[in-house]
Structures are given as C-alpha cells and as structure tokens.
Design an enzyme around this catalytic site. Sequence first.
Site, PDB file in Angstrom:
ATOM      1  N   HIS A  47       0.809  -1.211   0.000  1.00 35.89           N
ATOM      2  CA  HIS A  47       0.000   0.000   0.000  1.00 35.89           C
ATOM      3  C   HIS A  47       0.854   1.278   0.000  1.00 35.89           C
ATOM      4  O   HIS A  47       0.365   2.344  -0.345  1.00 35.89           O
ATOM      5  CB  HIS A  47      -0.928   0.022   1.221  1.00 35.89           C
ATOM      6  CG  HIS A  47      -1.896  -1.117   1.253  1.00 35.89           C
ATOM      7  ND1 HIS A  47      -2.845  -1.313   0.285  1.00 35.89           N
ATOM      8  CD2 HIS A  47      -2.056  -2.129   2.145  1.00 35.89           C
ATOM      9  CE1 HIS A  47      -3.559  -2.396   0.573  1.00 35.89           C
ATOM     10  NE2 HIS A  47      -3.094  -2.901   1.686  1.00 35.89           N
ATOM     11  N   GLN A 150       0.543 -13.582   5.125  1.00 37.34           N
ATOM     12  CA  GLN A 150      -0.512 -12.760   5.708  1.00 37.34           C
ATOM     13  C   GLN A 150      -1.854 -13.406   5.401  1.00 37.34           C
ATOM     14  O   GLN A 150      -2.228 -13.588   4.243  1.00 37.34           O
ATOM     15  CB  GLN A 150      -0.466 -11.326   5.176  1.00 37.34           C
ATOM     16  CG  GLN A 150      -1.425 -10.413   5.935  1.00 37.34           C
ATOM     17  CD  GLN A 150      -1.163  -8.950   5.696  1.00 37.34           C
ATOM     18  OE1 GLN A 150      -0.636  -8.564   4.658  1.00 37.34           O
ATOM     19  NE2 GLN A 150      -1.539  -8.117   6.650  1.00 37.34           N
ATOM     20  N   ASP A 178      -8.992  -6.783   6.383  1.00 42.58           N
ATOM     21  CA  ASP A 178      -9.406  -7.477   5.166  1.00 42.58           C
ATOM     22  C   ASP A 178     -10.172  -8.763   5.488  1.00 42.58           C
ATOM     23  O   ASP A 178     -11.087  -9.148   4.747  1.00 42.58           O
ATOM     24  CB  ASP A 178      -8.192  -7.789   4.291  1.00 42.58           C
ATOM     25  CG  ASP A 178      -7.727  -6.576   3.503  1.00 42.58           C
ATOM     26  OD1 ASP A 178      -8.586  -5.828   3.017  1.00 42.58           O
ATOM     27  OD2 ASP A 178      -6.517  -6.375   3.380  1.00 42.58           O
TER      28      ASP A 178
END
Length: 254
Positions: A47, A150, A178
Amino acid sequence: MIENTLKRLLQSGGTAIGTMVCDTRNPAIARALAAAGFDYFILDTEHGSFGLETVSDIMQMARLEGITPLVRVPDFSYPFIARTLDAGAMGVMVPRVKTRTQVEQIVAAVKYPPMGERGMMNARTNTDYRGMTIGEYGAWANAETMVVVQVETREAVEHIDGILAVPGVDAALMGPADLSVSLGTMDIGHPKVTEYIQRVVEAAKRRGLPSGTHVGDLAMLKTWRDRGMRLLMYSHDFGLMMNAGAAAIKELRS
C-alpha cells in the site's frame, strides 16, 4: 553476516513486537524504531509508495542498527520477492495468501536450491558487502531469511493447515481488516472475525509456528498475545507519531 534476531527470538519461544512503516522514506526511521525498542518492522510496499532505492536505504540502516527489517511485498510473484530480498530485506510478508500452491511459489522465490529457486546474487546489500561464496551465502540465506504469510481472507483461514504445512514458512500474521471484509462483517471485533483468527492461532500452535496480528488497538493486541500470539504488530509510523502528539496536546490543553 548479520543474524536474523527476530527469527531467533521466535524460534526460542519468545514474543516479538513490531510496527508497520507506511509513509516515512527517511532511513532514520529504522534507527528510531530500534532506539525505541522494537524487535522488527515491516516496510509496506503493498500500500505504500516506496521505490526500490528507498527500500534498500532503509534495509541497510536497519541491518546496521540491529532491528530486523521485513517487507510486505505487493504480490507473491518472483520479481517482487527476489528484488526485495536482494535489496537487503531479511524476510518478506506476502499479502492475500489463499492456498498452499501460492505458498509453495512464495517459498520457491525466497529460498535458494535445494529449498527453492531464487536467483543468486551474493555481493551487495543482502550480504552487507562482505565476500561470501555462493554456497556460503545460499546456506545463510535459507537459514536466516523469513517467510511470513498474511492471512486475511475466509479462504486462507479455511486452507490454513495446508498453508502452514509448507516447509519454509516461518509465521502467519493476520490482516483483521481485510478478513472482516471477506467475512462480510466490516468489523475487526466481530465474533466471527475473532473465531476465524483463533482458528489460525490454533493451527499455528499445532505446527509449532508463531502467529500474530497487526492492529492499532493495544488492548486488542494484548488480548491476542494472551491467547497465544507471539508476532505482535502495533500501529504504523505516522500512527505512532499522531497518537503521541495527540496525547501530548490533550495533556497540555487540560
């Protein structure tokens, strides 16, 4: 060569505390986090807007300061992983992992033969510019470089035993935001999210691997520590600064 102190800490059963670096491009961030007492940090190139030159500069500072630098790569494709490791990262965290097959590809990109298929580069940041033979560096990198998956989707949790069974995986770190989206709750404190995270904690324990999570809530992070997580990640670079600043302003205006 520099030892991966984060990997040793986790292998010995210890608990590691880190944070995410999302916006700070000055390599001094690594020095500041080391001085504050963090065991590790993860530089976010999924990101964040970091270029490879900045990644390399921050990795070099971290290695000099004795804090373990990991990088969250944008994807599990080979170029993202291999170039990041060549730039000096001591491990990668790979987002959006969902299946065992993907994890096998990740390990192949991270590790040299016979464990993987990474292309050899043994003379720059990743070796601290110290002369090493190909054999020496390959063995060191396979032993010291970390693979953190992750886990942030329903699918990943439902395949977690297969994911963690891949040789070369060092830890699982939850992405609760998420995951909450994947589960349709949009709330990281929702009971369904808690249930799915706990499933990963238990699966990691069965494999003798550490699990962890990344949140900005200290109380929540301590709760997961008490439930068995050992790879703790609190807040991010600007979050730490803003929280400290807001607390000081509040105190001074009271």
